[in-house]
Write an enzyme that holds these catalytic residues in place. Structure first.
Site, PDB file in Angstrom:
ATOM      1  N   ASN A 151       0.539  -1.539  -0.081  1.00  0.00           N
ATOM      2  CA  ASN A 151      -0.021  -0.129   0.176  1.00  0.00           C
ATOM      3  C   ASN A 151       1.162   1.287   0.098  1.00  0.00           C
ATOM      4  O   ASN A 151       0.250   2.100  -0.517  1.00  0.00           O
ATOM      5  CB  ASN A 151      -1.345   0.275   1.408  1.00  0.00           C
ATOM      6  N   GLU A 249       4.863  -4.402  11.949  1.00  0.00           N
ATOM      7  CA  GLU A 249       4.172  -2.823  11.960  1.00  0.00           C
ATOM      8  C   GLU A 249       2.768  -3.979  11.426  1.00  0.00           C
ATOM      9  O   GLU A 249       3.297  -4.261  10.370  1.00  0.00           O
ATOM     10  CB  GLU A 249       4.485  -2.053  11.230  1.00  0.00           C
ATOM     11  N   CYS A 283      -3.369   1.276   6.429  1.00  0.00           N
ATOM     12  CA  CYS A 283      -3.027   0.704   8.208  1.00  0.00           C
ATOM     13  C   CYS A 283      -3.548   1.232   9.177  1.00  0.00           C
ATOM     14  O   CYS A 283      -4.097   1.019   9.768  1.00  0.00           O
ATOM     15  CB  CYS A 283      -1.412   0.441   8.161  1.00  0.00           C
ATOM     16  N   GLU A 463       8.548   2.029  13.310  1.00  0.00           N
ATOM     17  CA  GLU A 463       9.792   3.203  11.888  1.00  0.00           C
ATOM     18  C   GLU A 463       9.659   4.514  12.551  1.00  0.00           C
ATOM     19  O   GLU A 463       8.228   5.136  13.200  1.00  0.00           O
ATOM     20  CB  GLU A 463       8.692   2.673  10.678  1.00  0.00           C
TER      21      GLU A 463
HETATM   22  P1  NAD Z   1       0.862  -9.016   3.587  1.00  0.00           P
HETATM   23  O1  NAD Z   1       0.714  -9.537   5.125  1.00  0.00           O
HETATM   24  O2  NAD Z   1      -0.066  -9.897   2.793  1.00  0.00           O
HETATM   25  O3  NAD Z   1       2.250  -8.978   3.200  1.00  0.00           O
HETATM   26  C1  NAD Z   1       3.532  -8.381   3.247  1.00  0.00           C
HETATM   27  C2  NAD Z   1       4.822  -8.761   2.706  1.00  0.00           C
HETATM   28  O4  NAD Z   1       4.940  -9.820   3.390  1.00  0.00           O
HETATM   29  C3  NAD Z   1       4.528  -8.754   1.138  1.00  0.00           C
HETATM   30  O5  NAD Z   1       5.943  -8.979   1.000  1.00  0.00           O
HETATM   31  C4  NAD Z   1       4.375 -10.277   1.036  1.00  0.00           C
HETATM   32  O6  NAD Z   1       5.337 -10.881   0.078  1.00  0.00           O
HETATM   33  C5  NAD Z   1       5.042 -11.280   2.224  1.00  0.00           C
HETATM   34  N1  NAD Z   1       5.129 -12.258   2.984  1.00  0.00           N
HETATM   35  C6  NAD Z   1       3.440 -12.785   2.793  1.00  0.00           C
HETATM   36  N2  NAD Z   1       3.529 -14.311   3.201  1.00  0.00           N
HETATM   37  C7  NAD Z   1       4.814 -14.575   3.838  1.00  0.00           C
HETATM   38  C8  NAD Z   1       5.608 -15.265   3.890  1.00  0.00           C
HETATM   39  N3  NAD Z   1       5.181 -16.649   4.834  1.00  0.00           N
HETATM   40  N4  NAD Z   1       6.429 -15.362   4.800  1.00  0.00           N
HETATM   41  C9  NAD Z   1       7.547 -14.035   4.277  1.00  0.00           C
HETATM   42  N5  NAD Z   1       6.690 -12.410   4.575  1.00  0.00           N
HETATM   43  C10 NAD Z   1       5.134 -13.492   4.071  1.00  0.00           C
HETATM   44  O7  NAD Z   1      -0.353  -7.835   3.597  1.00  0.00           O
HETATM   45  P2  NAD Z   1      -0.324  -6.723   3.161  1.00  0.00           P
HETATM   46  O8  NAD Z   1      -1.832  -7.227   1.669  1.00  0.00           O
HETATM   47  O9  NAD Z   1       0.698  -6.488   1.667  1.00  0.00           O
HETATM   48  O10 NAD Z   1      -0.817  -4.913   3.288  1.00  0.00           O
HETATM   49  C11 NAD Z   1      -1.550  -4.867   3.919  1.00  0.00           C
HETATM   50  C12 NAD Z   1      -1.416  -5.439   5.800  1.00  0.00           C
HETATM   51  O11 NAD Z   1      -0.172  -4.928   5.565  1.00  0.00           O
HETATM   52  C13 NAD Z   1      -2.579  -4.184   6.099  1.00  0.00           C
HETATM   53  O12 NAD Z   1      -2.841  -6.110   6.751  1.00  0.00           O
HETATM   54  C14 NAD Z   1      -2.208  -3.905   6.803  1.00  0.00           C
HETATM   55  O13 NAD Z   1      -2.720  -3.397   7.886  1.00  0.00           O
HETATM   56  C15 NAD Z   1      -0.401  -3.844   7.495  1.00  0.00           C
HETATM   57  N6  NAD Z   1       0.567  -2.664   6.684  1.00  0.00           N
HETATM   58  C16 NAD Z   1       1.195  -2.099   8.138  1.00  0.00           C
HETATM   59  C17 NAD Z   1       1.250  -0.868   8.305  1.00  0.00           C
HETATM   60  C18 NAD Z   1       1.587  -0.679   9.483  1.00  0.00           C
HETATM   61  O14 NAD Z   1       3.004   0.250   9.200  1.00  0.00           O
HETATM   62  N7  NAD Z   1       1.675  -0.673  11.102  1.00  0.00           N
HETATM   63  C19 NAD Z   1       1.539  -0.147   7.395  1.00  0.00           C
HETATM   64  C20 NAD Z   1       1.314  -0.393   5.925  1.00  0.00           C
HETATM   65  C21 NAD Z   1       0.449  -2.249   5.678  1.00  0.00           C
END
Ligand code: NAD
Length: 499
Positions: A151, A249, A283, A463
């Site tokens: 995102n 995060e 997020c 962060e």
């Molecule tokens: P996601 O968890 O699907 O993926 C995030 C990253 O993790 C991607 O690069 C993905 O390829 C990788 N990933 C997936 N499975 C993995 C595994 N088994 N091992 C290692 N890496 C793996 O999340 P998304 O759909 O890309 O993003 C949305 C989520 O991120 C929402 O829940 C949002 O709230 C959260 N988010 C949090 C923050 C924050 O700072 N708190 C900021 C932005 C997004």
């Protein structure tokens, strides 16, 4: 179709397995951005070998010189801001004003990191013994594994990598598979700014293969992950077993609380931006609107009028307010929550379906949606949807609103609209979130302040700002005894004179 490569071992290379995935524009699936490597454990092994060599070079580069590279990188990003925003919107979907902001956050992070190169403070403190100095200083940790979500394709990788690099670490970067092009361009710019090639490795691919290989690699001692709470839990279990340093995060379920005395025009602008900006895929997105009895009906009816006017479309076209969702999976998840809300007897007041308009048929679009008569404890109110869906609740007194805000498993951001300074200050103290905004929406973090959440949003690290530099460095303590005699801490009296 353009084919992209990994950056491993100081060179642009194809994946060892020879497989690729396609990256498409979520606003128009007939538009393919390119194909990107489907990397696996063997690619990660090569990246680690190289990054360890890069680390030896970089850790011995003075921190101010490391900062100079990041300053040049910031300058390059300034020059390429509009071009990057355009390619980011093409692969991620949010409107250009937002992707420009995403790049700007990277620029701010670069300049902040550059200045930190001349600080990276340790402490010098008095010793309890005579003729002895005591001090702490920072050392880099090693190879950092950087795993980022879709995102904020530029801002989040820079939040992680720029402080990691400034502290003297090498990075292995795996961008989200939905937004690999922005990751590619970021690494190109890092190299152009003069980063020694083996200090950065770019490994494209899926989470369960490339991402998991990074998390599981024994020679990557530090992992920084942003993504969903579910994925973060898996990453945390592995890192815990392997004694890795880990920053998580994760998800949010953020609320905006509007009191009877609030400036309603301001609150209305705030909730529109907080709930439907980035198509609700932040997020920090506002997904719960908690309204005091006296203004509930008026604010809700004005909100629905404004939401109906929001223009869905391609984020690269003028006048678009809300872009598409990122993927078919996201679209289906949002649709599941529409069903859940209806089963829970919430009132669907607008949206709730895919739009039918011209130009929207080829993308992952979903209408901005409002559910009213949502009650605390419903799944709609408790779970992260990550789409343009706002749940509206009602409250009588501040205690009740604060309790609703706090009664979720997440704790990232909260927002309170009131003119009463006592209520505002109580909210700052009592809301269980990492960030509270007063008279501003739940979104809008600034790069020089710590960012992160409590409860299942994070694991205690932050962060951004000054705190992230703690995460990417080890504190070491040095004692220098120039008394010429054995002085035993806690045993020899510090008031006594050394012989
Ligand atoms: P996601 O968890 O699907 O993926 C995030 C990253 O993790 C991607 O690069 C993905 O390829 C990788 N990933 C997936 N499975 C993995 C595994 N088994 N091992 C290692 N890496 C793996 O999340 P998304 O759909 O890309 O993003 C949305 C989520 O991120 C929402 O829940 C949002 O709230 C959260 N988010 C949090 C923050 C924050 O700072 N708190 C900021 C932005 C997004």
């Amino acid at each position: 179709m353009k084919s992209f490569k990994n950056f491993i071992g100081g060179d642009w290379v194809p994946p060892i397995g020879g497989e690729y995935f396609e990256n498409r524009n979520p606003a128009d699936l007939s538009d393919t951005v390119g194909r990107f490597p489907l990397s696996g454990a063997a690619d990660v092994d090569r990246a680690v070998e190289s990054a360890r060599r890069g680390f030896e070079v970089w850790r011995n580069t003075p921190a101010p010189a490391r900062g100079d590279v990041l300053r040049k990188l910031g300058d390059i990003m300034v020059k390429r801001k509009d071009e990057i925003a355009d390619l980011m919107t093409r692969e991620m979907g949010k409107p250009l004003a937002e992707t420009r902001g995403d790049v700007q956050e990277g620029i701010d992070t670069a300049y902040y990191a550059a200045s930190e190169g001349r600080r990276l403070f340790g402490h010098t403190v008095p010793s309890e013994l005579r003729n002895k100095w005591a001090m702490s200083f920072r050392r880099p940790i090693g190879v950092a594994g950087i795993i980022t979500p879709f995102n904020f394709p530029m801002a989040i990788p820079t939040w992680k990598m720029f402080p990691a690099l400034l502290c003297g670490n090498a990075c292995i970067f795996k961008p989200a598979e939905d937004v690999p092009h922005t990751g590619h361009v970021l690494v190109e710019m890092m190299l152009e700014a003069g980063l020694p090639p083996e200090v950065i490795q770019l490994v494209h691919g899926l989470g369960e293969s490339a991402g998991a290989a990074i998390v599981n690699h024994p020679l990557i001692p530090v992992i920084s992950f942003t993504g969903s709470t579910e994925t973060g839990r898996m990453v945390g279990e592995i890192c815990g077993r392997m004694h890795k340093r880990l920053s998580l995060e994760m998800g949010g379920k953020n609320a905006m609380l509007v009191f009877d005395d609030a400036n309603l025009d301001l609150a209305l602008d705030g909730v529109l931006w907080g709930a439907f900006g980035t198509t609700g895929q932040r997020c920090t997105a506002t997904s719960r609107l908690i309204l005091q009895d006296g203004i509930h009906d008026e604010l809700l009816s004005r909100l629905i009028d404004r939401v109906r006017d929001l223009k869905l479309g391609d984020g690269r076209k003028d006048g678009t307010d809300v872009g598409p969702l990122i993927s078919q999976n996201s679209l289906e998840k949002v649709e599941r929550y529409i069903d859940i809300g209806q089963q829970e007897n919430a009132d669907l007041l607008c949206g709730g379906k895919r739009p039918t308009g011209k130009g929207l048929e080829n993308g992952y679009f979903f209408e901005p949606t409002i559910f009213a008569r949502v009650r605390a404890g419903m799944r709609l109110e408790q779970e992260e949807i990550f789409g343009p869906v706002l749940s509206v609740l009602r409250f009588r007194a501040a205690d009740e609103a604060f309790a609703i805000n706090n009664d979720v498993k997440y704790g990232l951001s909260s927002s309170v609209y009131t003119q009463d300074v006592n209520v505002a200050m109580r909210a700052m103290n009592e809301l269980d979130t990492g960030i509270t905004y007063i008279n501003a929406p739940t979104i809008g973090a600034e790069a020089h302040l710590p960012f992160g959440g409590v409860k299942q949003t994070g694991n205690g690290h932050r962060e951004g700002g000054w705190e992230v530099y703690e995460f990417y460095s080890e504190t070491k303590v040095g004692y220098l005894d120039f008394s010429g005699s054995l002085q035993r801490a806690q045993i020899d009296n510090y008031l006594g004179t050394p012989d």
